[in-house]
Write a protein that holds these residues in place. Structure first.
Motif, PDB file in Angstrom:
ATOM      1  N   SER A 197      -5.284  -5.727   5.581  1.00 56.18           N
ATOM      2  CA  SER A 197      -6.206  -5.413   6.674  1.00 56.18           C
ATOM      3  C   SER A 197      -6.201  -3.906   6.886  1.00 56.18           C
ATOM      4  CB  SER A 197      -5.791  -6.132   7.959  1.00 56.18           C
ATOM      5  OG  SER A 197      -4.645  -5.527   8.533  1.00 56.18           O
ATOM      6  N   LEU A 198      -7.367  -3.387   7.223  1.00 57.54           N
ATOM      7  CA  LEU A 198      -7.487  -1.941   7.417  1.00 57.54           C
ATOM      8  C   LEU A 198      -6.597  -1.472   8.556  1.00 57.54           C
ATOM      9  CD1 LEU A 198      -8.939   0.586   6.401  1.00 57.54           C
ATOM     10  CD2 LEU A 198     -10.757   0.132   8.081  1.00 57.54           C
ATOM     11  N   LEU A 213       0.278   1.015   9.841  1.00 57.98           N
ATOM     12  CA  LEU A 213       1.632   0.791   9.342  1.00 57.98           C
ATOM     13  C   LEU A 213       1.851   1.367   7.942  1.00 57.98           C
ATOM     14  CD1 LEU A 213       4.405  -0.471   9.765  1.00 57.98           C
ATOM     15  CD2 LEU A 213       3.478  -2.664   8.977  1.00 57.98           C
ATOM     16  N   GLY A 214       0.936   1.101   7.028  1.00 55.71           N
ATOM     17  CA  GLY A 214       1.123   1.525   5.636  1.00 55.71           C
ATOM     18  C   GLY A 214       1.178   3.037   5.459  1.00 55.71           C
ATOM     19  N   ILE A 215       0.213   3.743   6.043  1.00 64.39           N
ATOM     20  CA  ILE A 215       0.178   5.204   5.898  1.00 64.39           C
ATOM     21  C   ILE A 215       1.363   5.864   6.598  1.00 64.39           C
ATOM     22  CG2 ILE A 215      -1.131   7.293   6.476  1.00 64.39           C
ATOM     23  CD1 ILE A 215      -3.688   5.709   5.939  1.00 64.39           C
ATOM     24  N   PRO A 216       1.667   5.520   7.875  1.00 61.85           N
ATOM     25  CA  PRO A 216       2.862   6.113   8.502  1.00 61.85           C
ATOM     26  C   PRO A 216       4.144   5.799   7.747  1.00 61.85           C
ATOM     27  CG  PRO A 216       1.463   5.086  10.159  1.00 61.85           C
ATOM     28  CD  PRO A 216       0.909   4.678   8.827  1.00 61.85           C
ATOM     29  N   LEU A 217       4.266   4.585   7.209  1.00 63.96           N
ATOM     30  CA  LEU A 217       5.467   4.213   6.453  1.00 63.96           C
ATOM     31  C   LEU A 217       5.607   5.089   5.212  1.00 63.96           C
ATOM     32  CD1 LEU A 217       7.867   2.243   6.184  1.00 63.96           C
ATOM     33  CD2 LEU A 217       6.338   0.685   4.959  1.00 63.96           C
ATOM     34  N   CYS A 218       4.516   5.342   4.532  1.00 66.60           N
ATOM     35  CA  CYS A 218       4.533   6.212   3.350  1.00 66.60           C
ATOM     36  C   CYS A 218       4.955   7.631   3.726  1.00 66.60           C
ATOM     37  CB  CYS A 218       3.148   6.222   2.706  1.00 66.60           C
ATOM     38  SG  CYS A 218       2.973   7.392   1.342  1.00 66.60           S
ATOM     39  N   ALA A 262       4.635  13.098  15.418  1.00 68.50           N
ATOM     40  CA  ALA A 262       3.780  12.162  14.681  1.00 68.50           C
ATOM     41  C   ALA A 262       4.602  11.126  13.931  1.00 68.50           C
ATOM     42  CB  ALA A 262       2.869  12.926  13.712  1.00 68.50           C
ATOM     43  N   GLY A 263       5.740  10.763  14.495  1.00 70.32           N
ATOM     44  CA  GLY A 263       6.579   9.737  13.889  1.00 70.32           C
ATOM     45  C   GLY A 263       7.426  10.220  12.734  1.00 70.32           C
ATOM     46  N   ILE A 264       7.364  11.518  12.423  1.00 69.15           N
ATOM     47  CA  ILE A 264       8.122  12.091  11.307  1.00 69.15           C
ATOM     48  C   ILE A 264       9.334  12.822  11.870  1.00 69.15           C
ATOM     49  CG2 ILE A 264       8.055  13.658   9.333  1.00 69.15           C
ATOM     50  CD1 ILE A 264       5.052  13.171   9.195  1.00 69.15           C
ATOM     51  N   GLY A 265      10.491  12.571  11.261  1.00 64.35           N
ATOM     52  CA  GLY A 265      11.748  13.057  11.807  1.00 64.35           C
ATOM     53  C   GLY A 265      11.995  14.542  11.623  1.00 64.35           C
ATOM     54  N   PHE A 310       0.837  -1.205   0.000  1.00 62.43           N
ATOM     55  CA  PHE A 310       0.000   0.000   0.000  1.00 62.43           C
ATOM     56  C   PHE A 310       0.872   1.255   0.000  1.00 62.43           C
ATOM     57  CE2 PHE A 310      -1.989   3.456   2.390  1.00 62.43           C
ATOM     58  CZ  PHE A 310      -3.177   3.621   1.703  1.00 62.43           C
ATOM     59  N   SER A 311       1.853   1.291   0.895  1.00 64.60           N
ATOM     60  CA  SER A 311       2.766   2.433   0.974  1.00 64.60           C
ATOM     61  C   SER A 311       3.494   2.650  -0.346  1.00 64.60           C
ATOM     62  CB  SER A 311       3.777   2.212   2.104  1.00 64.60           C
ATOM     63  OG  SER A 311       4.779   3.206   2.097  1.00 64.60           O
TER      64      SER A 311
END
Length: 411
Positions: A221-222, A228-233, A377-380, A113-114
Motif C-alpha cells: 500500500s502506498l 513506514l518503508g521509506i523512513p525505515l530505509c 525527522a526520525g533520524i538519530g 520495499f526498504s
C-alpha cells in the motif's frame, strides 16, 4: 586493501582452526548478549504495541536472528574481517509507534520495499561514494560519541550495584595488566559469579520452546511504503550502516562497503515475509569485536565475527525465549561488561579523532552532536553528527574534496 586483510590462494576455511582463539569466541558471545539484552527488547515493545501474537513475534525474532547470523558468518569469512550484522535498532524504534497503524501484510510489504532500496544502494556503489566524502577523523569522532554512553554506564552501574560492578572493574584492570587478552573474559566470569552470589538472577520467567517460522504474504500500500518503508530505509542506512562502516574504518579495516550493504539487503528481502524488518551492519556490537579485546592480531579478529554469527544461529532456534534468558541477567551486569568490552575502541576512537590538528574542531562537533542524542525527522544523532562534522570541516578548511582526491590516489 587494508593491511589487516591478507588473501592467499588457499581456501579461507583452512585458516579458521589456526586463527581460532578463546578471546574472540567470548567477545563474539558478549556482542550477541548485548544485542539480545538491549535492542531485542525494543522489538518486544513494538510487538506489544501492535498486539502481535506470540507466534508472529517468535517468527520475527527468528528471522532477524538467523539473518544476522548468516550474514555475519559469510561476510567475516569472505573478507577476513569481523563484520558484525544485526537488526535495525532505530528501525525497531520506528515500529513501536508505526507498526500498529498498518495491516501486518502491508508492513511486510514496506519491509520489502526498504530492503530493495537498500540493496540497490549497495549494488550501485552509491553508498560507498557518499562515505568517501567523510574524513576518517569525523567517522572516528562519531564512533566515539556512540560508544561514550556505554563507557559512562560502567560507572553508573558502580553506583547502582557496587557489589557487582566493583569486582568486575577491579578484575578487568588487574587482568589488563597481567593477562590483557582475557581481561573481558575474566570480568564476565566474575560478574556472573557475583550476580549468582547476590541472588540477582531472575529465572522464574524463562520458558524454553523451539520457534516455528511463519510466512506472511506481503501486500503493498502506498501509505505503508511512504509512512513506514521509506523512513525505515533512511534510518537503517543513516543510523546503522553508516556508523557500521565507520566502526570498521576506525579499526583499520578498509572492507568495501558495497558488498556488505548488498548482502544485508538481500538477506532482508529473503527474510521480510517472516517478519524481519531489516538486517544491517552493526555499530555498537561491531566495536566490541573489532578491537584488541578480540585478539591482539587484527587479522585474526574475524573469528569474533564468525562466533557472533554462530551464537545468533543457535539463539534463533528459540525465538522469543532467548530474550527472557537475557532479561534474567541483572541489567548492571550487561551494562558493565558491554562498557568494559568497548573501552579499547572508545579510547582509540577518541585518540584518532583528535590526532589531526586541522580537523580537530570538526571532529569535536561530530562528537558533541552524536552524544547529544538529537533526532530530526526520525533520524538519530549519529547521522547528524556525520553531517555536522562534514559541513564544519568544509567551512573551516574547505579540504573535503582534496581529502577525497587524496583517498582516490591512495586506496
Amino acid at each position: 586493501m587494508s593491511s589487516h586483510q591478507q588473501h592467499g590462494s588457499f581456501s579461507p576455511f583452512k585458516r579458521i582452526p589456526a586463527d581460532f582463539s578463546v578471546s574472540a569466541l567470548i567477545v563474539g558471545l558478549i556482542a550477541t548478549m548485548v544485542s539480545y539484552a538491549g535492542p531485542l527488547l525494543i522489538v518486544f515493545q513494538a510487538a506489544k504495541a501492535a498486539n502481535m501474537s506470540d507466534a508472529l513475534l517468535s517468527s520475527w525474532i527468528w528471522a532477524i536472528s538467523i539473518g544476522s547470523g548468516l550474514t555475519a558468518i559469510v561476510l567475516s569469512i569472505r573478507y577476513r574481517t569481523p563484520v558484525i550484522t544485526a537488526w535495525s535498532t532505530p528501525g525497531a524504534v520506528l515500529l513501536v509507534t508505526s507498526l500498529s497503524v498498518y495491516p501486518f501484510s502491508d508492513a511486510i510489504g514496506a519491509y520489502l520495499f526498504s530492503a530493495v532500496i537498500i540493496t540497490l544502494l549497495g549494488v550501485s556503489g552509491l553508498f560507498s561514494t557518499i562515505m568517501r566524502y567523510v574524513p576518517p577523523s569525523i567517522t572516528t569522532a562519531m564512533l566515539a560519541g556512540i560508544l561514550l554512553s556505554f563507557g559512562v554506564q560502567v560507572f553508573v552501574s558502580l553506583q547502582e550495584l557496587p557489589a557487582l560492578a566493583l569486582p568486575m572493574i577491579v578484575c578487568y584492570l588487574l587482568a589488563k595488566r597481567w593477562m590483557p587478552r582475557y581481561a573481558v573474559v575474566f570480568s564476565l566470569l566474575v560478574g556472573l559469579i557475583a550476580a549468582f552470589l547476590l541472588n540477582r538472577f531472575e529465572l522464574g520467567g524463562i520458558q524454553v520452546a523451539l520457534v516455528q517460522p511463519i510466512f506472511t504474504l506481503p501486500t503493498f500500500s502506498l501509505d505503508a511504503i511512504i509512512g513506514l518503508g521509506i523512513p525505515l530505509c533512511i534510518v537503517t542506512m543513516a543510523s546503522q550502516n553508516a556508523p557500521g562502516i565507520g566502526v570498521l574504518q576506525a579499526d583499520g579495516y578498509n572492507t568495501p562497503a558495497s558488498p556488505l550493504i548488498t548482502t544485508t539487503g538481500v538477506a532482508s528481502i529473503v527474510l521480510a515475509p517472516f517478519g524481519a524488518h531489516g538486517i544491517n551492519l552493526a555499530a555498537i556490537t561491531a566495536a566490541i569485536c573489532t578491537g584488541k579485546e578480540a585478539h591482539p592480531d587484527p587479522s585474526k579478529r574475524y573469528i569474533a565475527g564468525i562466533a557472533c554469527g554462530a551464537f545468533y544461529l543457535v539463539f534463533s532456534m528459540f525465538g522469543a525465549t532467548i530474550a527472557s534468558v537475557f532479561s534474567a541477567f541483572p541489567k548492571e551486569l550487561i551494562a558493565v561488561i558491554a562498557g568494559l568490552a568497548l573501552f579499547a575502541s572508545l579510547s582509540s576512537s577518541l585518540a584518532s579523532a583528535m590526532s589531526d590538528v586541522s580537523q580537530r574542531e570538526s571532529a569535536l562537533i561530530t562528537f558533541l552532536v552524536t552524544i547529544s542524542g538529537i533526532s530530526i525527522a526520525g533520524i538519530g544523532a549519529a547521522f547528524w553528527g556525520l553531517v555536522a562534522g562534514v559541513i564544519a570541516n568544509l567551512l573551516l578548511s574547505g579540504d573535503v574534496r582534496k581529502w577525497v582526491a587524496r583517498k582516490g590516489n591512495h586506496p
